[in-house]
Scaffold this motif. Structure first.
Motif, PDB file in Angstrom:
ATOM      1  N   GLN A 193      54.401  91.232  22.419  1.00  0.00           N
ATOM      2  CA  GLN A 193      53.548  91.785  21.378  1.00  0.00           C
ATOM      3  C   GLN A 193      52.463  90.801  20.973  1.00  0.00           C
ATOM      4  N   PHE A 194      52.791  89.511  20.932  1.00  0.00           N
ATOM      5  CA  PHE A 194      51.781  88.522  20.589  1.00  0.00           C
ATOM      6  C   PHE A 194      50.663  88.501  21.627  1.00  0.00           C
ATOM      7  N   ARG A 195      51.020  88.644  22.877  1.00  0.00           N
ATOM      8  CA  ARG A 195      50.006  88.614  23.937  1.00  0.00           C
ATOM      9  C   ARG A 195      49.103  89.842  23.920  1.00  0.00           C
ATOM     10  N   GLU A 196      49.417  90.837  23.097  1.00  0.00           N
ATOM     11  CA  GLU A 196      48.585  92.024  22.972  1.00  0.00           C
ATOM     12  C   GLU A 196      47.773  92.041  21.675  1.00  0.00           C
ATOM     13  N   LEU A 197      47.738  90.917  20.953  1.00  0.00           N
ATOM     14  CA  LEU A 197      46.959  90.873  19.716  1.00  0.00           C
ATOM     15  C   LEU A 197      45.496  91.182  20.007  1.00  0.00           C
ATOM     16  N   ARG A 198      44.909  92.037  19.191  1.00  0.00           N
ATOM     17  CA  ARG A 198      43.486  92.349  19.311  1.00  0.00           C
ATOM     18  C   ARG A 198      43.004  92.948  17.999  1.00  0.00           C
ATOM     19  N   LEU A 199      41.729  92.749  17.710  1.00  0.00           N
ATOM     20  CA  LEU A 199      41.148  93.367  16.524  1.00  0.00           C
ATOM     21  C   LEU A 199      40.891  94.846  16.728  1.00  0.00           C
ATOM     22  N   GLY A 200      40.699  95.268  17.980  1.00  0.00           N
ATOM     23  CA  GLY A 200      40.416  96.671  18.245  1.00  0.00           C
ATOM     24  C   GLY A 200      38.968  97.009  17.935  1.00  0.00           C
ATOM     25  N   ARG A 201      38.548  98.194  18.332  1.00  0.00           N
ATOM     26  CA  ARG A 201      37.155  98.599  18.131  1.00  0.00           C
ATOM     27  C   ARG A 201      36.834  98.777  16.644  1.00  0.00           C
ATOM     28  N   PHE A 202      37.797  99.244  15.866  1.00  0.00           N
ATOM     29  CA  PHE A 202      37.548  99.521  14.448  1.00  0.00           C
ATOM     30  C   PHE A 202      37.130  98.260  13.698  1.00  0.00           C
ATOM     31  N   LEU A 203      37.760  97.128  14.014  1.00  0.00           N
ATOM     32  CA  LEU A 203      37.400  95.866  13.385  1.00  0.00           C
ATOM     33  C   LEU A 203      36.538  94.995  14.292  1.00  0.00           C
ATOM     34  N   GLY A 204      36.696  95.158  15.604  1.00  0.00           N
ATOM     35  CA  GLY A 204      35.972  94.309  16.540  1.00  0.00           C
ATOM     36  C   GLY A 204      34.473  94.568  16.541  1.00  0.00           C
ATOM     37  N   ILE A 205      34.066  95.825  16.456  1.00  0.00           N
ATOM     38  CA  ILE A 205      32.630  96.138  16.472  1.00  0.00           C
ATOM     39  C   ILE A 205      31.937  95.580  15.224  1.00  0.00           C
ATOM     40  N   PRO A 206      32.461  95.846  13.996  1.00  0.00           N
ATOM     41  CA  PRO A 206      31.820  95.218  12.832  1.00  0.00           C
ATOM     42  C   PRO A 206      31.876  93.693  12.889  1.00  0.00           C
ATOM     43  N   GLY A 207      32.971  93.146  13.422  1.00  0.00           N
ATOM     44  CA  GLY A 207      33.064  91.703  13.537  1.00  0.00           C
ATOM     45  C   GLY A 207      32.016  91.128  14.467  1.00  0.00           C
ATOM     46  N   THR A 208      31.779  91.809  15.582  1.00  0.00           N
ATOM     47  CA  THR A 208      30.752  91.363  16.523  1.00  0.00           C
ATOM     48  C   THR A 208      29.369  91.428  15.886  1.00  0.00           C
ATOM     49  N   LEU A 209      29.081  92.513  15.195  1.00  0.00           N
ATOM     50  CA  LEU A 209      27.791  92.642  14.518  1.00  0.00           C
ATOM     51  C   LEU A 209      27.613  91.564  13.462  1.00  0.00           C
ATOM     52  N   LEU A 210      28.683  91.271  12.746  1.00  0.00           N
ATOM     53  CA  LEU A 210      28.620  90.223  11.725  1.00  0.00           C
ATOM     54  C   LEU A 210      28.308  88.868  12.341  1.00  0.00           C
ATOM     55  N   MET A 211      28.972  88.554  13.463  1.00  0.00           N
ATOM     56  CA  MET A 211      28.725  87.279  14.129  1.00  0.00           C
ATOM     57  C   MET A 211      27.280  87.200  14.617  1.00  0.00           C
ATOM     58  N   ALA A 212      26.744  88.309  15.101  1.00  0.00           N
ATOM     59  CA  ALA A 212      25.365  88.314  15.586  1.00  0.00           C
ATOM     60  C   ALA A 212      24.372  88.177  14.432  1.00  0.00           C
ATOM     61  N   ILE A 213      24.615  88.915  13.356  1.00  0.00           N
ATOM     62  CA  ILE A 213      23.699  88.864  12.209  1.00  0.00           C
ATOM     63  C   ILE A 213      23.704  87.484  11.573  1.00  0.00           C
ATOM     64  N   SER A 214      24.855  86.809  11.597  1.00  0.00           N
ATOM     65  CA  SER A 214      24.956  85.492  10.963  1.00  0.00           C
ATOM     66  C   SER A 214      24.042  84.462  11.617  1.00  0.00           C
ATOM     67  N   LEU A 215      23.569  84.751  12.838  1.00  0.00           N
ATOM     68  CA  LEU A 215      22.667  83.825  13.526  1.00  0.00           C
ATOM     69  C   LEU A 215      21.272  83.830  12.921  1.00  0.00           C
ATOM     70  N   VAL A 216      20.916  84.930  12.227  1.00  0.00           N
ATOM     71  CA  VAL A 216      19.561  85.032  11.669  1.00  0.00           C
ATOM     72  C   VAL A 216      19.554  85.221  10.157  1.00  0.00           C
ATOM     73  N   LEU A 217      20.669  85.696   9.591  1.00  0.00           N
ATOM     74  CA  LEU A 217      20.752  85.912   8.153  1.00  0.00           C
ATOM     75  C   LEU A 217      21.935  85.153   7.583  1.00  0.00           C
ATOM     76  N   GLY A 218      21.870  84.879   6.281  1.00  0.00           N
ATOM     77  CA  GLY A 218      22.957  84.128   5.656  1.00  0.00           C
ATOM     78  C   GLY A 218      23.238  84.588   4.250  1.00  0.00           C
ATOM     79  N   GLY A 219      23.298  85.912   4.034  1.00  0.00           N
ATOM     80  CA  GLY A 219      23.578  86.434   2.709  1.00  0.00           C
ATOM     81  C   GLY A 219      25.004  86.175   2.275  1.00  0.00           C
ATOM     82  N   PRO A 220      25.311  86.399   0.991  1.00  0.00           N
ATOM     83  CA  PRO A 220      26.663  86.139   0.464  1.00  0.00           C
ATOM     84  C   PRO A 220      27.757  86.912   1.205  1.00  0.00           C
ATOM     85  N   VAL A 221      27.509  88.187   1.507  1.00  0.00           N
ATOM     86  CA  VAL A 221      28.537  88.982   2.191  1.00  0.00           C
ATOM     87  C   VAL A 221      28.837  88.392   3.567  1.00  0.00           C
ATOM     88  N   ILE A 222      27.795  88.019   4.292  1.00  0.00           N
ATOM     89  CA  ILE A 222      27.980  87.448   5.630  1.00  0.00           C
ATOM     90  C   ILE A 222      28.712  86.119   5.542  1.00  0.00           C
TER      91      ILE A 222
END
Length: 294
Positions: A193-222
């Motif tokens: 079960q540990f080897r199957e850990l994943r954020l999944g699309r529901f959390l992975g897609i927003p997480g990816t967008l957040l990581m990308a946005i953090s390269l150009v923006l730095g607001g409090p939420v980010i």
């Protein structure tokens, strides 16, 4: 370790006593949470709550013996113990470690957003902490320029690192308690079960967008969510390394080297590398070849 877990569960008071004793100790308080997680997984949510209440009473008793502030001691101990019950209930409901992991990330993300709304300017909350840090730096002989460089970003990053601390304080007991509970099964499933850990699309897609946005923006939420997203992907990256190591029968020294590289001065680079692996896995299933082989 199985014998230890069997000894713990043979008498209910053993877990309660150990949880009460470990809760006030900062470096090992996670063991109290893990013990309550194990208790809840084994005996159910209602019995887990009873054990947490009794253990909280034990923490208050220790505070009285040591002459400490009972209110602060009790609140901190209750938070540590009842969070273990919550993790156990979550894992029983989820049925899999991966889904429970996603639940912990989601709860912490909600906490980060709520904290950003309630405390848009956390400077008042951490003023005393910053002052203590400045005094300590001055006592070490640090120059004023160095002190300013270290402390000027604390206000912006405080909530993000606070949420990250809560996340790690929950994830370590979740993994430890789940492992202990799995040892009571004829065929422990924790590793798979540990080897199957994943954020999944529901959390992975927003997480990816957040990581990308953090390269150009730095607001409090980010800033509040970035550390959580980074370490969420980091856990996923570790799971991928373990999955490949198990499937390809790597030498154990290779996997051990991953953890050695998490020590300074390689910590930041290793965390980023593993988080990158986890991020890519959300878009390109890096464990798919292993399942096909199986």
């Amino acid at each position: 370790m199985r014998g230890f877990v069997q000894w713990l569960l043979a008498r209910r008071y053993r877990s309660v006593i150990l949880a009460a004793a470990f809760a006030p100790v900062p470096l090992i308080s996670f063991a109290s949470t893990a013990l309550m997680t194990l208790e809840t997984l084994y005996r159910g949510g209602q019995q887990g709550l009873i054990s947490a209440v009794v253990a909280t009473g034990g923490v208050l008793g220790l505070a009285w013996v040591w002459g400490a502030d009972s209110s602060n001691f009790g609140l901190a101990g209750a938070a540590i113990l009842f969070s273990g019950v919550g993790l156990g209930v979550l894992l029983r409901w989820a049925g899999t470690l991966a889904l429970a992991f996603q639940g912990v990330v989601l709860v912490c993300a909600g906490g980060a957003l709520l904290a950003g709304l309630l405390w848009p300017d956390p400077g008042v909350l951490i003023a005393s902490i910053v002052e203590q840090g400045i005094d300590w730096l001055r006592s070490t002989g640090a120059a004023e320029e160095q002190i300013q460089a270290v402390t000027e970003g604390w206000e912006r990053l405080f909530i993000g690192f606070l949420i990250l601390g809560v996340f790690l304080q929950l994830m370590v007991p979740l993994l430890l308690g789940s492992w202990w509970a799995s040892l009571m099964n004829p065929q422990p499933q924790f590793g798979s079960q540990f080897r199957e850990l994943r954020l999944g699309r529901f959390l992975g897609i927003p997480g990816t967008l957040l990581m990308a946005i953090s390269l150009v923006l730095g607001g409090p939420v980010i800033q509040n969510l970035f550390p959580l997203a980074l370490f969420g992907f980091w856990f996923q990256g570790i799971a991928i390394v373990h999955a490949w190591g198990r499937a390809r029968q790597w030498n154990s020294a290779i996997v051990a080297a991953m953890y050695v590289l998490l020590l300074p001065p390689f910590t930041g680079m290793t965390v980023l590398a593993l988080a990158s692996v986890g991020l890519v896995d959300n878009w390109v299933d890096l464990r798919a070849p292993l399942r096909v082989k199986t």
